[in-house]
Design a protein around this motif. Structure first.
Motif, PDB file in Angstrom:
ATOM      1  N   ALA A  28      31.336 -26.540  14.102  1.00  0.00           N
ATOM      2  CA  ALA A  28      32.297 -26.379  13.001  1.00  0.00           C
ATOM      3  C   ALA A  28      31.704 -25.509  11.897  1.00  0.00           C
ATOM      4  N   GLU A  29      30.413 -25.753  11.573  1.00  0.00           N
ATOM      5  CA  GLU A  29      29.746 -24.946  10.548  1.00  0.00           C
ATOM      6  C   GLU A  29      29.660 -23.484  10.973  1.00  0.00           C
ATOM      7  N   LEU A  30      29.263 -23.248  12.214  1.00  0.00           N
ATOM      8  CA  LEU A  30      29.166 -21.879  12.718  1.00  0.00           C
ATOM      9  C   LEU A  30      30.539 -21.200  12.763  1.00  0.00           C
ATOM     10  N   ASP A  31      31.553 -21.937  13.172  1.00  0.00           N
ATOM     11  CA  ASP A  31      32.908 -21.394  13.204  1.00  0.00           C
ATOM     12  C   ASP A  31      33.360 -21.027  11.794  1.00  0.00           C
ATOM     13  N   ASP A  32      33.061 -21.907  10.830  1.00  0.00           N
ATOM     14  CA  ASP A  32      33.419 -21.633   9.437  1.00  0.00           C
ATOM     15  C   ASP A  32      32.673 -20.400   8.923  1.00  0.00           C
ATOM     16  N   ALA A  33      31.384 -20.326   9.222  1.00  0.00           N
ATOM     17  CA  ALA A  33      30.586 -19.171   8.793  1.00  0.00           C
ATOM     18  C   ALA A  33      31.104 -17.881   9.430  1.00  0.00           C
ATOM     19  N   TRP A  34      31.459 -17.960  10.707  1.00  0.00           N
ATOM     20  CA  TRP A  34      31.989 -16.785  11.407  1.00  0.00           C
ATOM     21  C   TRP A  34      33.304 -16.332  10.764  1.00  0.00           C
ATOM     22  N   ARG A  35      34.190 -17.278  10.468  1.00  0.00           N
ATOM     23  CA  ARG A  35      35.482 -16.930   9.852  1.00  0.00           C
ATOM     24  C   ARG A  35      35.285 -16.330   8.463  1.00  0.00           C
ATOM     25  N   ARG A  36      34.352 -16.903   7.694  1.00  0.00           N
ATOM     26  CA  ARG A  36      34.070 -16.361   6.358  1.00  0.00           C
ATOM     27  C   ARG A  36      33.504 -14.940   6.459  1.00  0.00           C
ATOM     28  N   THR A  37      32.601 -14.730   7.404  1.00  0.00           N
ATOM     29  CA  THR A  37      32.010 -13.403   7.605  1.00  0.00           C
ATOM     30  C   THR A  37      33.075 -12.395   8.044  1.00  0.00           C
ATOM     31  N   ALA A  38      33.958 -12.817   8.935  1.00  0.00           N
ATOM     32  CA  ALA A  38      35.045 -11.933   9.380  1.00  0.00           C
ATOM     33  C   ALA A  38      35.961 -11.582   8.209  1.00  0.00           C
ATOM     34  N   ALA A  39      36.254 -12.568   7.360  1.00  0.00           N
ATOM     35  CA  ALA A  39      37.105 -12.318   6.186  1.00  0.00           C
ATOM     36  C   ALA A  39      36.404 -11.379   5.206  1.00  0.00           C
ATOM     37  N   GLU A  40      35.105 -11.595   4.990  1.00  0.00           N
ATOM     38  CA  GLU A  40      34.334 -10.710   4.108  1.00  0.00           C
ATOM     39  C   GLU A  40      34.314  -9.287   4.648  1.00  0.00           C
ATOM     40  N   LEU A  41      34.136  -9.155   5.953  1.00  0.00           N
ATOM     41  CA  LEU A  41      34.127  -7.837   6.574  1.00  0.00           C
ATOM     42  C   LEU A  41      35.484  -7.150   6.414  1.00  0.00           C
TER      43      LEU A  41
END
Length: 167
Positions: A28-41
């Protein structure tokens, strides 16, 4: 089952449950981090796109503003065309020089004195040939339309007539 086996079974189950819960938490943490990184990108891409568009608008405005004095002088020449026709030619020559200065300032100077130089397809556009016994074959005999730019960055090649020998 004895009491000891029940305790061991419970401990094994608890360990497995703890491991699964921990793995699920990490996922869940990794998924959240991935989604945040994708949004930042995506936000970064949008910001860069806006910055590029803004830089293009600013550069176009800068180039256009360099041409405004040329346009002003052409308008003055047209105003004086009827009252002072003899001065119009001098005025047009001055505006022509001003336009050449603007192009050179933008990094695209007019290429001069190409007659007699070897034809170079990177700098010249051959539009015709001419039999010329004085010039070497494959050299520029006449410039029909001037070229602009430096060797490293040609804005427009010169349209030229290339010398040949009679057969």
């Amino acid at each position: 089952m004895s009491g000891q086996e029940d305790t061991e079974s419970q401990t094994a189950d608890d360990g497995t449950d703890d491991g699964a819960a921990e793995a699920a938490s990490q996922i869940a943490e990794l998924d959240d981090a991935w989604r945040r990184t994708a949004a930042e990108l995506d936000n970064l891409r949008k910001r860069f796109s806006k910055d590029v568009a803004s830089a293009r608008r600013q550069e176009r405005a800068s180039v256009a503003s360099r041409w405004l004095p040329v346009l002003d002088n052409l308008e003055r020449a047209l105003e004086h065309a009827t009252s002072h026709p003899e001065q119009v030619v001098d005025g047009l020559r001055a505006v022509h020089e001003q336009a050449l200065t603007v192009l050179a300032g933008l990094g695209y100077p007019r290429r001069e004195d190409e007659i007699g130089e070897a034809f170079d397809p990177a700098r010249h556009e051959a539009v015709s040939t001419l039999v010329d016994e004085e010039l070497a074959p494959g050299t520029v005999a006449h410039v029909l339309r001037a070229g602009y730019g430096q060797d490293s960055e040609i804005l427009r090649p010169a349209s030229v007539v290339v010398a040949t020998r009679s057969e």
